[in-house]
Design an enzyme around this catalytic site. Structure first.
Site, PDB file in Angstrom:
ATOM      1  N   GLU A  68       0.830  -1.213   0.000  1.00  0.00           N
ATOM      2  CA  GLU A  68       0.000   0.000   0.000  1.00  0.00           C
ATOM      3  C   GLU A  68       0.862   1.259   0.000  1.00  0.00           C
ATOM      4  O   GLU A  68       0.829   2.083   0.899  1.00  0.00           O
ATOM      5  CB  GLU A  68      -0.976  -0.011   1.172  1.00  0.00           C
ATOM      6  CG  GLU A  68      -2.033  -1.103   1.038  1.00  0.00           C
ATOM      7  CD  GLU A  68      -3.167  -0.994   2.029  1.00  0.00           C
ATOM      8  OE1 GLU A  68      -4.275  -1.439   1.721  1.00  0.00           O
ATOM      9  OE2 GLU A  68      -2.939  -0.457   3.137  1.00  0.00           O
ATOM     10  N   GLU A 127      -5.878  -7.287  -2.099  1.00  0.00           N
ATOM     11  CA  GLU A 127      -6.643  -7.383  -0.861  1.00  0.00           C
ATOM     12  C   GLU A 127      -8.094  -7.017  -1.140  1.00  0.00           C
ATOM     13  O   GLU A 127      -8.366  -5.988  -1.770  1.00  0.00           O
ATOM     14  CB  GLU A 127      -6.123  -6.408   0.198  1.00  0.00           C
ATOM     15  CG  GLU A 127      -4.698  -6.588   0.610  1.00  0.00           C
ATOM     16  CD  GLU A 127      -4.318  -5.605   1.727  1.00  0.00           C
ATOM     17  OE1 GLU A 127      -5.234  -5.066   2.381  1.00  0.00           O
ATOM     18  OE2 GLU A 127      -3.109  -5.389   1.920  1.00  0.00           O
TER      19      GLU A 127
END
Length: 490
Positions: free
Chosen positions: A177, A286
């Site tokens: 991320e 995810e």
């Protein structure tokens, strides 16, 4: 991401079936083998990084009441990839270090699945709000060249060590991320964004994978990972391209209804756009969806939102529907794969950084007894499903009637049916509800004219196949079917 009785197919209803042909199943292959061997065209699976820690705390998973190995279970249900996070030297825990990841990697390989290695390049969780440099590299954090050298050597050395242990990953995620600055001395330094510094560090990881592939005749893929909106993802790629990023294979995204509010249809458009524009494939690294808003411990649950366009009726069936919708959107648009995040993170005595228990038990694929949810999210990993549209003409219920449905597929995961709103078709009296049932699945159901139990229809005797209810069985191999009925009538 950082995570705080059997009945026959109805013969008295009107149905039409579209394309009742089984989809071709993709085959998994060992990515540690030479690249000349076939690899899956599309990956489905999960991040199971917490599993060892949970099992060491006494967690046991069951399916149909029988204790099961979660890695084997997921493989049997169609998974062909597992993501594993690796921290550099996490002295605060004995998990997600190299030894723990090797323990999980052997389990993944034994179950016949491939590995996505998620390198956080930190001693702890990284995400858009946290991205601390490993303590061992703190002395060179201000020297981008030296820091890039550390990234290169660590990445290359990790791959060599995994190859020696016969658990080489199919792909390596270069950071987790990475919306903002990475490998910073303090999280106050995440902004303003220094794209050129980031790219120098990304390139070190990409170059390490490329050099490893060349020296060892392998084809490990490179993945960059962000948690952004669909438009921001395209802007991010354009930004790193302008700053001289080396070619990479896959753009990974985090995609949760709680934080990313664009629709699966828009996700599919994004997947197509990055492929058509850059030749890069998209991976949902995810994702997850709630099956309940209840909790099983005192640890605050992070997720409560339903996906855009979904009824405010959380249940295992809608968890499944969302994940299938996401999978199809990505797979149909040149995507690389879809991975659910930590669907085994059930409540336990495990102590995390945020307290004892789980922040995620309402997003897992298991109920509060650690039993696999029946017809829940795990079913997205295979194509043994068909889209069923229940269509009912509510004209007989009066001008003010609305369409609702309740059935075994609206079960809340605790044994109770829920009332599900249906969508009106234009201005007609017809209402629809579409869902994905498993082939051979038998469901009981009935319609309601309002959102109260007293508004349920009286099912004609000739249609009753499940006590006082209607019943339907999805035929094997049927991909899409519509059931056309009338409220309280044949």
């Amino acid at each position: 991401m950082k995570k705080f009785g059997h009945y026959l197919l109805l013969f008295s209803i009107s149905v039409w079936c579209i394309s009742c042909q089984p989809k071709a199943a993709s085959s998994a292959n060992d990515a540690s083998q030479p690249a000349s061997l076939a690899t899956p065209s599309f990956y489905v699976g999960a991040d199971l990084s917490y599993t060892n820690e949970l099992e060491d705390c006494g967690v046991k998973y069951t399916a149909n009441g029988v204790e099961t190995d979660i890695f084997a279970l997921f493989s049997q249900r169609g998974a062909n990839m597992v993501r594993l996070r690796l921290w550099h030297n996490p002295t605060w825990t004995r998990y997600a270090n190299f030894a723990d990841v090797m323990r999980s990697a052997r389990r993944v390989k034994s179950a016949g699945m491939s590995i996505l290695l998620d390198l956080h390049y930190s001693d702890t969780w990284t995400d858009p709000e946290h991205n601390l440099v490993p303590a061992a590299w703190a002395s060179v954090v201000g020297d981008t060249v030296a820091l890039a050298d550390s990234v290169y050597n660590y990445t290359f050395g990790t791959l060599v060590a995994m190859l020696e242990r016969d658990v080489l990953p199919a792909a390596v995620q270069i950071g987790n991320e990475t919306n903002n600055n990475i490998l910073v001395a303090d999280n106050s330094q995440l902004l303003p964004l220094d794209t050129r510094r980031n790219v120098a560090l990304f390139n070190a990881g990409i170059r390490a994978v490329n050099d490893f592939n060349r020296e060892h005749k392998r084809d490990v893929k490179t993945v960059l990972h962000v948690a952004l909106s669909d438009a921001e993802v395209l802007n991010w790629i354009a930004g790193v391209k302008a700053a001289g990023i080396l070619d990479f294979d896959v753009i990974g995204v985090s995609y949760y209804p709680q934080w990313q509010r664009y629709t699966p249809r828009e996700l599919g458009a994004l997947s197509n756009a990055v492929f058509e524009t850059y030749g890069i494939r998209l991976l949902v690294a995810e994702t997850g969806h709630i099956w309940t808003r209840r909790w099983n411990d005192e640890s605050h649950n992070l997720v409560s939102r339903m996906a855009t366009g979904y009824a405010e009726v959380p249940c295992p069936q809608l968890q499944k529907d969302f994940l299938i919708e996401v999978r199809n959107a990505v797979r149909d648009n040149h995507g690389y794969g879809v991975l659910a995040w930590e669907p085994g993170w059930v409540s336990s005595a495990n102590a995390t950084l945020w307290g004892v228990g789980s922040n995620w038990e309402n997003v897992t694929f298991f109920d509060f007894n650690n039993e696999l949810l029946r017809h829940g999210g795990i079913d997205f990993m295979n194509d043994d499903n068909g889209r069923v549209t229940f269509s009912v003409d509510m004209g007989a219920a009066g001008a003010s009637a609305k369409g609702y449905i309740a059935g075994t597929f609206t079960d809340d995961g605790f044994g109770s049916w829920q009332i599900m709103p249906m969508r009106r078709v234009g201005t007609s009296d017809v209402f629809e509800f579409s869902t994905y049932l498993s082939h051979g699945q038998i469901v009981a159901y009935y319609y309601l004219s309002d959102s109260t139990w007293t508004a349920r229809e009286t099912v004609p005797d000739s249609l009753r196949r499940a006590g006082t209810d209607r019943s339907f069985t999805l035929a094997q191999g049927c991909d899409s079917i519509a059931i056309n009925e009338k409220f309280g009538k044949k």
